[in-house]
Design a protein around this motif. Structure first.
Motif, PDB file in Angstrom:
ATOM      1  N   LYS A 312      35.431  43.196  27.235  1.00  0.00           N
ATOM      2  CA  LYS A 312      36.432  43.612  28.091  1.00  0.00           C
ATOM      3  C   LYS A 312      35.706  44.611  29.008  1.00  0.00           C
ATOM      4  O   LYS A 312      35.691  44.402  30.445  1.00  0.00           O
ATOM      5  CB  LYS A 312      37.484  44.481  27.644  1.00  0.00           C
ATOM      6  CG  LYS A 312      38.510  45.078  28.644  1.00  0.00           C
ATOM      7  CD  LYS A 312      39.631  45.592  27.952  1.00  0.00           C
ATOM      8  CE  LYS A 312      40.513  46.720  29.083  1.00  0.00           C
ATOM      9  NZ  LYS A 312      41.567  47.716  28.513  1.00  0.00           N
ATOM     10  N   GLN A 313      34.960  45.633  28.540  1.00  0.00           N
ATOM     11  CA  GLN A 313      34.121  46.507  29.570  1.00  0.00           C
ATOM     12  C   GLN A 313      33.013  45.563  30.152  1.00  0.00           C
ATOM     13  O   GLN A 313      32.871  46.268  31.403  1.00  0.00           O
ATOM     14  CB  GLN A 313      33.334  47.399  28.272  1.00  0.00           C
ATOM     15  CG  GLN A 313      32.308  48.724  29.150  1.00  0.00           C
ATOM     16  CD  GLN A 313      33.518  49.450  29.957  1.00  0.00           C
ATOM     17  OE1 GLN A 313      34.607  49.831  29.517  1.00  0.00           O
ATOM     18  NE2 GLN A 313      32.930  49.923  31.140  1.00  0.00           N
ATOM     19  N   ARG A 314      32.521  44.617  29.554  1.00  0.00           N
ATOM     20  CA  ARG A 314      31.395  44.028  30.505  1.00  0.00           C
ATOM     21  C   ARG A 314      32.378  43.250  31.609  1.00  0.00           C
ATOM     22  O   ARG A 314      31.725  43.180  32.872  1.00  0.00           O
ATOM     23  CB  ARG A 314      30.848  42.721  29.611  1.00  0.00           C
ATOM     24  CG  ARG A 314      30.008  43.262  28.696  1.00  0.00           C
ATOM     25  CD  ARG A 314      29.270  42.050  28.152  1.00  0.00           C
ATOM     26  NE  ARG A 314      28.424  41.404  29.148  1.00  0.00           N
ATOM     27  CZ  ARG A 314      27.881  39.979  28.704  1.00  0.00           C
ATOM     28  NH1 ARG A 314      27.812  39.604  27.548  1.00  0.00           N
ATOM     29  NH2 ARG A 314      27.283  39.325  29.681  1.00  0.00           N
ATOM     30  N   ILE A 315      33.567  42.602  31.615  1.00  0.00           N
ATOM     31  CA  ILE A 315      34.266  42.213  32.523  1.00  0.00           C
ATOM     32  C   ILE A 315      34.794  43.076  33.691  1.00  0.00           C
ATOM     33  O   ILE A 315      34.392  42.778  34.720  1.00  0.00           O
ATOM     34  CB  ILE A 315      35.531  41.244  31.955  1.00  0.00           C
ATOM     35  CG1 ILE A 315      35.259  40.244  31.251  1.00  0.00           C
ATOM     36  CG2 ILE A 315      36.259  40.977  33.184  1.00  0.00           C
ATOM     37  CD1 ILE A 315      36.386  39.591  30.619  1.00  0.00           C
ATOM     38  N   MET A 316      34.936  44.138  33.188  1.00  0.00           N
ATOM     39  CA  MET A 316      35.422  45.322  33.980  1.00  0.00           C
ATOM     40  C   MET A 316      34.322  45.802  34.840  1.00  0.00           C
ATOM     41  O   MET A 316      34.382  46.175  36.002  1.00  0.00           O
ATOM     42  CB  MET A 316      35.866  46.552  33.219  1.00  0.00           C
ATOM     43  CG  MET A 316      37.349  45.986  32.794  1.00  0.00           C
ATOM     44  SD  MET A 316      38.544  45.299  33.748  1.00  0.00           S
ATOM     45  CE  MET A 316      39.009  46.472  34.927  1.00  0.00           C
ATOM     46  N   GLU A 317      33.026  45.742  34.199  1.00  0.00           N
ATOM     47  CA  GLU A 317      31.639  46.268  35.028  1.00  0.00           C
ATOM     48  C   GLU A 317      31.439  45.444  36.116  1.00  0.00           C
ATOM     49  O   GLU A 317      31.255  45.725  37.249  1.00  0.00           O
ATOM     50  CB  GLU A 317      30.710  46.370  33.785  1.00  0.00           C
ATOM     51  CG  GLU A 317      30.702  47.566  33.100  1.00  0.00           C
ATOM     52  CD  GLU A 317      29.579  47.485  32.153  1.00  0.00           C
ATOM     53  OE1 GLU A 317      28.599  46.559  32.180  1.00  0.00           O
ATOM     54  OE2 GLU A 317      29.460  48.200  31.160  1.00  0.00           O
ATOM     55  N   VAL A 318      31.738  44.120  36.016  1.00  0.00           N
ATOM     56  CA  VAL A 318      31.641  43.108  37.092  1.00  0.00           C
ATOM     57  C   VAL A 318      32.392  43.125  37.996  1.00  0.00           C
ATOM     58  O   VAL A 318      32.263  42.958  39.133  1.00  0.00           O
ATOM     59  CB  VAL A 318      31.493  41.657  36.354  1.00  0.00           C
ATOM     60  CG1 VAL A 318      31.183  40.523  37.451  1.00  0.00           C
ATOM     61  CG2 VAL A 318      30.314  41.270  35.299  1.00  0.00           C
ATOM     62  N   ARG A 319      33.720  43.312  37.406  1.00  0.00           N
ATOM     63  CA  ARG A 319      34.969  43.516  38.491  1.00  0.00           C
ATOM     64  C   ARG A 319      34.779  44.687  39.293  1.00  0.00           C
ATOM     65  O   ARG A 319      34.873  44.721  40.508  1.00  0.00           O
ATOM     66  CB  ARG A 319      36.043  43.800  37.489  1.00  0.00           C
ATOM     67  CG  ARG A 319      37.430  43.864  38.579  1.00  0.00           C
ATOM     68  CD  ARG A 319      37.577  42.807  39.569  1.00  0.00           C
ATOM     69  NE  ARG A 319      38.981  42.892  40.059  1.00  0.00           N
ATOM     70  CZ  ARG A 319      39.419  42.294  41.324  1.00  0.00           C
ATOM     71  NH1 ARG A 319      38.764  41.113  41.543  1.00  0.00           N
ATOM     72  NH2 ARG A 319      40.621  42.449  41.844  1.00  0.00           N
TER      73      ARG A 319
END
Length: 1202
Positions: A312-319
């Motif tokens: 989830k943290q990886r997705i939020m970083e890209v977001r």
């Protein structure tokens, strides 16, 4: 002649569907409509009326597309023309290709668009004449001639406004339908290209990127042709306005041209910067969709390892990077508001100031009259539309260019070379003729000599079961990875001939090229030299079974006609009868995406049954027995694959890691280090005692000890002696210990043939099946149809978006809108005041009227202050709305959606196609990012304008108050019908897109199987069917928009008629022309404001459906908390984590999801510290369920698990 024309028009206008044949015709409502119905969009009335009576269902909007939109020749023309351009040019233009194909259809519409622009500017010319008439009546009194002249002008204004409304709706609808046809064609080309990508191209394009090409890049064309027409109409509109201003103000109008030229560099700068920023945003969006798709595809693995927070943290970083790019775009919009919002007021300030100071004869002071001021202000107000559209057109053009370039780059990717494999569908009559011939060929997965890691080879072969033969890593794989300096083809010097009806086994260690050999035969690899030929039809069974979301029966039939006897025979041969017996709906049980509700063995057998039902001539089988147990293995060999099976007369190449069937095959091919090291019959290879013999020997010895130790506790000495063939074991003794087993197993003087025989006997032994089957609903339906909500979008959805924005920011945006338009109204009131105080007698520095003087500096100074405040307030409004509030809302809604998805139970992913989720994180989220903020901003903007203008008109023209209630009721009625219909159709539009996403994902997962079996055309047709269903909903939605446009703008024309007619009737010395000019100026703007307000309000409501869909998962029950409270005894002892773990089940029961039967009932057992426990049981007994319970993938219904 005239009579014939009138008669023809009457016949054309006669209502269709008046005869039984017409009523039962399958033609679309558009095709049935006569000319009058098409011009007034009456053919949509039944649909709009139905929406008020009940919620529109998908079946209600079937067959809305005109027949010409379904004509596939148009799509094929685009693809054919594109291929022609690719062959003719090194850098073809996809955008120009689209326009070339559509030129014949769009040229008449573009000319009509120009005519509409000309009609629009007849209204200010008529207004100028009307104000002249009112001034004359004010000066000399009303006369009959002046009265009739005024009525004629009012009637002509009404006719021009109404005709412009009809023609504009006609042009827009036609161009949007042409645009949607282009979108279908481009999406089809993307899909077709995905079926033809070469190995190298596939490595460059992820599934997420391809889905984005379809969902984002192709979507820019859904109104692209209409937006492009603005490049023809805008110069004419701006030029006409400038020409009318010149006729009104003389050379002073050049000041407005100078102002327009001053802001032109901003447009150029914006186009350049916006283009780069948009590309950056789309690249990050591709990465986010790709990453999210990959994570959700493997969500069970993520949950098993407890990696939700990390991913989830990886997705939020890209977001976060995506939102940074979106914020930069918001800053650009704020700066550019000077052009598309404030430019006309700046132009009016410069022009009227120059005219007031030097606009008279001999550069004397110009006379400000109601005609001069309010006609020019009307022209400036009308200029606001083309100048604003100029900015939007630049944006839309950049979007189209960027989208076309991204699609072009994908379409130009390398395709698989079909001629690399010579295919002949006919099978030779000579039984000795080979069906597959490979002549001294070399193959590679990469075209250029790039590094090929051994891990890639392992992935290609599939490391599935460490207990299989030949899965020990070879010595050649150890050591450093290969680089470009030691690159070599994956397969080299392959010389192979497979005769008709033979069974050939391909064996070898992992990573040696067995699966690659099958891929090379299929043409899935680069052929570096040599040639491959296949005769007959091919069926392919991949190592990892490809299962799509449909019933078991549909997966087996695979589009073939149903033959009951053959179908039942194949079910028996594939060993599927016991599995179907325990499935709730038998072969009609729905299989989830990727076969989520089937075990590995069941999926493999369904894949085998599909291949057998295809009745091909050549079967390429990539280790289909690896996922089944020994009992099923034996059944499949006997009834399906072996010499006595259903395929006994077919040509079969079987990649296998097992050795127990090798004695029965016709030929064994040993692959080592990418080469065919040996080939021949099993007996020949064993007699030769070369590589194949050594591999069998190594396997036998390595597995001998493990086999003996495994069964020692359950065997007597006699049994061991019998099986292993060891004379040293006392067969009379039952006391055969582990030590004895180890001693004899490790002895070196054992006979090799005995070892080989023992190995084969042990391998052929019966094992317990390990296929656990999840229970599905009693009707076999696993995936439910996506729900379409009914009625209005709940107020809580709007409130949720406002909360995501924050009340503070939402209030600030509204306040700035009121302030900015207040400045605009104050400017008009200031001009009216100046006119009323200008009598035409003055010194050069003063306006003098009725004994009062007004300094010129005051006029220009106040005008300038109001303009500057307006410009600044517009910049601040756009910045707060699009660089702050929008970003905050988009971040919060995406964060909540992803957080919720990661907390949903596995049963949700079992029953929800991935395409539905991807639809929300791509199309719906893009609507929230890009479209919804603009729609809400437009609602506030036009709402404030409309309220202010209605107040001004009502104060200026009391007669308008008589018509106001009727006007408001008419608008409310139109809005009620439009909102009910458009909202329901918009929901259907969103839902109809999910199957397109799902089909894309499934096709990309099984593209090798589709190509191998030659089913590309059938899948292309299926994709087109889904696209047409989706576009059909879009067409219905566009009908609703045109319906409301025609009615609202016609109503606005009526408002012009009422207000202008009221001034003509009451004209005389008592009517102030300045007041009339101000009221008429605002009345003309109402024609746009009413239309835009209602449309944008309804559009905002429809776009809130995206928020509704993103929050739809909020009501689904999540998993239990990630952490549970510790036992009080553990807390007191402070012994966490424990040094010696133990597991205890006490009356434990669980199910996979609500509504299903329990899969574990009252299970109780305890596993002590250090104990090793094996779980055994028959198929469906609950072994896997118990394992999932340990990982809390399914939660307890009752009973603890400690």
């Amino acid at each position: 002649m005239s009579i014939c024309v009138v008669f023809g028009l009457l016949v054309e206008a006669w209502p269709r569907e008046s005869t039984r044949v017409q009523r039962h015709s399958e033609a679309s409502p558009y095709d049935k409509a006569n000319l009058l119905s098409r011009l007034t969009i009456l053919y949509v009335q039944p649909l709009v009326s139905l929406a008020v009576q009940r919620t529109i269902a998908p079946d209600d909007i079937l067959n809305q597309m005109p027949g010409w939109m379904r004509d596939k020749t148009e799509w094929e023309r685009l693809e054919s023309e594109w291929n022609k351009n690719v062959n003719a040019s090194s850098s073809p233009s996809l955008m120009l290709t689209v326009f070339w194909i559509q030129a014949r259809s769009i040229a008449p519409m573009y000319l009509l668009r120009v005519l509409v622009s000309c009609l629009m500017f007849t209204i200010p010319m008529l207004l100028s004449r009307l104000l002249e008439s009112l001034q004359e009546a004010h000066a000399h009194g009303q006369t009959r001639r002046n009265f009739m002249y005024g009525l004629a002008l009012v009637g002509t204004m009404f006719a021009a406004a109404f005709a412009g409304t009809i023609l504009k709706a006609l042009v827009r609808q036609k161009l949007i339908m042409q645009s949607l046809q282009t979108k279908v064609a481009l999406t089809g080309m993307i899909y077709n290209k995905a079926l033809k990508l070469s190995p190298g191209a596939r490595s460059k394009s992820t599934t997420g990127e391809i889905v984005n090409h379809m969902s984002v890049d192709a979507d820019v064309w859904q109104d692209g042709l209409y937006n492009m027409s603005s490049w023809l109409s805008l110069p004419i509109e701006i030029g006409a306005a400038m020409w009318l201003l010149y006729g009104l103000l003389g050379w002073s109008s050049f000041a407005s041209i100078a102002a327009l030229l001053l802001v032109t560099p901003l447009q150029v700068w914006r186009a350049r910067v916006y283009n780069g920023m948009l590309k950056d945003k789309l690249m990050v969006m591709d990465e986010r969709v790709r990453l999210t798709t990959e994570i959700l595809t493997s969500i069970k693995v993520v949950k098993l390892y407890g990696w939700e927070s990390a991913f989830k943290q990886r997705i939020m970083e890209v977001r976060g990077r995506e939102l940074v790019a979106l914020k930069r775009l918001g800053v650009i919009f704020a700066i550019m508001s000077i052009v598309f919002t404030s430019a006309t007021l700046i132009m009016s300030l410069l022009t009227l100031s120059v005219y007031a100071a030097w606009g008279g004869e001999g550069f004397s002071r110009g006379q400000l009259t109601p005609q001069t001021v309010f006609v020019s202000m009307t022209l400036f107000a009308m200029l606001r539309t083309p100048i604003g559209e100029l900015s939007e057109t630049v944006t839309d053009t950049i979007n189209v260019i960027v989208g076309c370039n991204r699609i072009k780059q994908f379409l130009l990717l390398e395709e698989i070379v079909e001629s690399s494999v010579l295919r002949d569908p006919e099978v030779p009559m000579d039984p000795t003729s080979p069906l597959i011939v490979i002549e001294n060929a070399s193959f590679s997965w990469t075209k250029q000599p790039t590094a090929i890691a051994s891990a890639d080879l392992c992935l290609e072969e599939g490391l599935d079961d460490a207990s299989q033969p030949f899965l020990q890593p070879s010595e050649e794989q150890n050591g450093e990875e290969p680089t470009t300096t030691n690159w070599r083809p994956t397969l080299r010097h392959i010389q192979l001939s497979i005769t008709k009806g033979s069974l050939t086994a391909v064996v070898g260690r992992v990573g040696q090229g067995k699966s690659s050999l099958l891929s090379a035969i299929l043409g899935e690899m680069y052929t570096l030299k040599g040639r491959v030929s296949i005769r007959g039809r091919v069926a392919y069974v991949p190592q990892h079974a490809w299962i799509f979301n449909a019933s078991v029966k549909d997966n087996i039939l695979f589009g073939q006609p149903y033959d009951e006897s053959r179908y039942l025979q194949i079910l028996h041969s594939a060993g599927l009868e016991p599995d179907l017996a325990i499935l709730p709906a038998g072969d009609m049980t729905e299989i989830g995406e990727r076969g989520i509700n089937l075990s590995g063995g069941q999926k493999q057998r369904v894949s085998l049954a599909r291949a057998v039902y295809a009745d091909a001539d050549v079967y390429l089988l990539d280790d289909p027995l690896s996922a089944v147990d020994a009992q099923v293995d034996k059944h499949l060999w006997k009834h399906l694959l072996g010499p006595e099976g259903v395929l006994k007369d077919k040509t079969r190449i079987l990649v296998t890691h097992g050795i127990h069937h090798l004695e029965e095959v016709d030929k064994v091919v040993l692959v080592k280090d990418g080469e065919v090291a040996e080939h021949g019959t099993y007996r020949e290879l064993m007699i030769g005692r070369n590589i194949f013999y050594q591999l069998i020997k190594e396997y036998s010895i390595s597995h001998r000890k493990a086999a003996i130790l495994k069964d020692v506790k359950n065997m007597t000495g006699a049994t061991v002696a019998e099986v292993v063939g060891i004379n040293k074991v006392d067969s009379r003794s039952d006391d055969f210990t582990t030590a004895q087993a180890e001693e004899y197993a490790s002895s070196s003087d054992l006979d090799e043939e005995s070892c080989l025989a023992a190995t084969i006997k042990l391998t052929k032994g019966t094992a317990l099946p390990n296929n656990d089957n999840k229970k599905t609903a009693s009707d076999g339906k696993l995936v439910e149809a996506e729900k379409i909500k009914e009625g209005a979008v709940d107020f809580t959805i709007s409130l949720a978006y406002v909360r995501a924005v924050t009340y503070k920011l939402a209030g600030l945006v509204g306040l700035f809108h009121v302030a900015s338009y207040g400045c605009l109204v104050a400017t008009n009131l200031w001009l009216k005041y100046c006119i009323q105080n200008d009598g035409g007698e003055s010194s050069p520095d003063n306006y003098v009227a009725r004994g009062k003087g007004m300094p010129l500096k005051m006029f220009i100074g106040v005008f300038t202050i109001l303009t500057v405040v307006y410009v600044l307030s517009c910049i601040v409004t756009i910045y707060v709305g699009f660089a702050v509030a929008r970003i905050r809302a988009s971040f919060a809604l995406h964060r909540d959606l992803i957080s919720k998805i990661f907390r949903l139970p596995c049963s949700f992913f079992d029953t929800t196609p991935l395409g539905r989720i991807i639809n929300r994180i791509s199309s719906d989220l893009q609507g929230v990012d890009d479209k919804l903020p603009w729609a809400i901003d437009e609602v506030i903007y036009w709402g404030v304008r409309l309220i202010a203008n209605v107040i001004i008109i009502s104060l200026s023209t009391p007669t308008f108050l008589v018509a106001l209630p009727v006007f408001v009721m008419a608008v409310a009625l139109i809005q009620k019908y439009y909102l009910a219909s458009s909202r329901a159709v918009k929901r259907i539009f969103h839902v109809s897109k999910s199957p397109v996403f799902q089909n894309f994902n499934e096709t990309l997962g099984g593209v090798t199987t589709i190509r191998a079996m030659g089913l590309q055309e059938r899948f292309k047709a299926g994709n087109v069917g889904l696209l047409l269903t989706h576009v059909n909903a879009h067409v219905a939605y566009s009908y609703c928009i045109r319906w409301v446009e025609v009615r609202l703008q016609s109503l606005s024309a009526v408002v012009i008629l009422v207000v202008a007619g009221g001034f003509v009737i009451s004209a005389g010395k008592d009517l102030d022309p300045a007041t009339a000019g101000l009221a008429l100026s605002f009345t003309l703007s109402i024609t746009q404001e009413i239309n835009y307000l209602v449309r944008n309000y309804c559009e905002a409501q429809n776009l809130l459906v995206s928020v509704e869909r993103m929050r739809e998962y909020a009501d689904i029950n999540t998993e239990a908390p990630e952490t549970l409270p510790l036992d009080p005894r553990v807390e007191v002892a402070g012994a966490w984590p424990p040094r010696h773990g133990a597991i205890e089940f006490v009356n434990y029961s669980t199910r996979y999801r609500e509504g299903l039967d329990l899969v574990l009932r009252n299970v109780s057992f305890k596993v002590g510290a250090g104990e090793k426990v094996g779980i055994v049981g028959r198929t469906g007994a609950g072994k896997s369920s118990l394992t999932l319970a340990l990982f809390r993938m399914i939660e307890a219904v009752n009973g603890p698990c400690d």
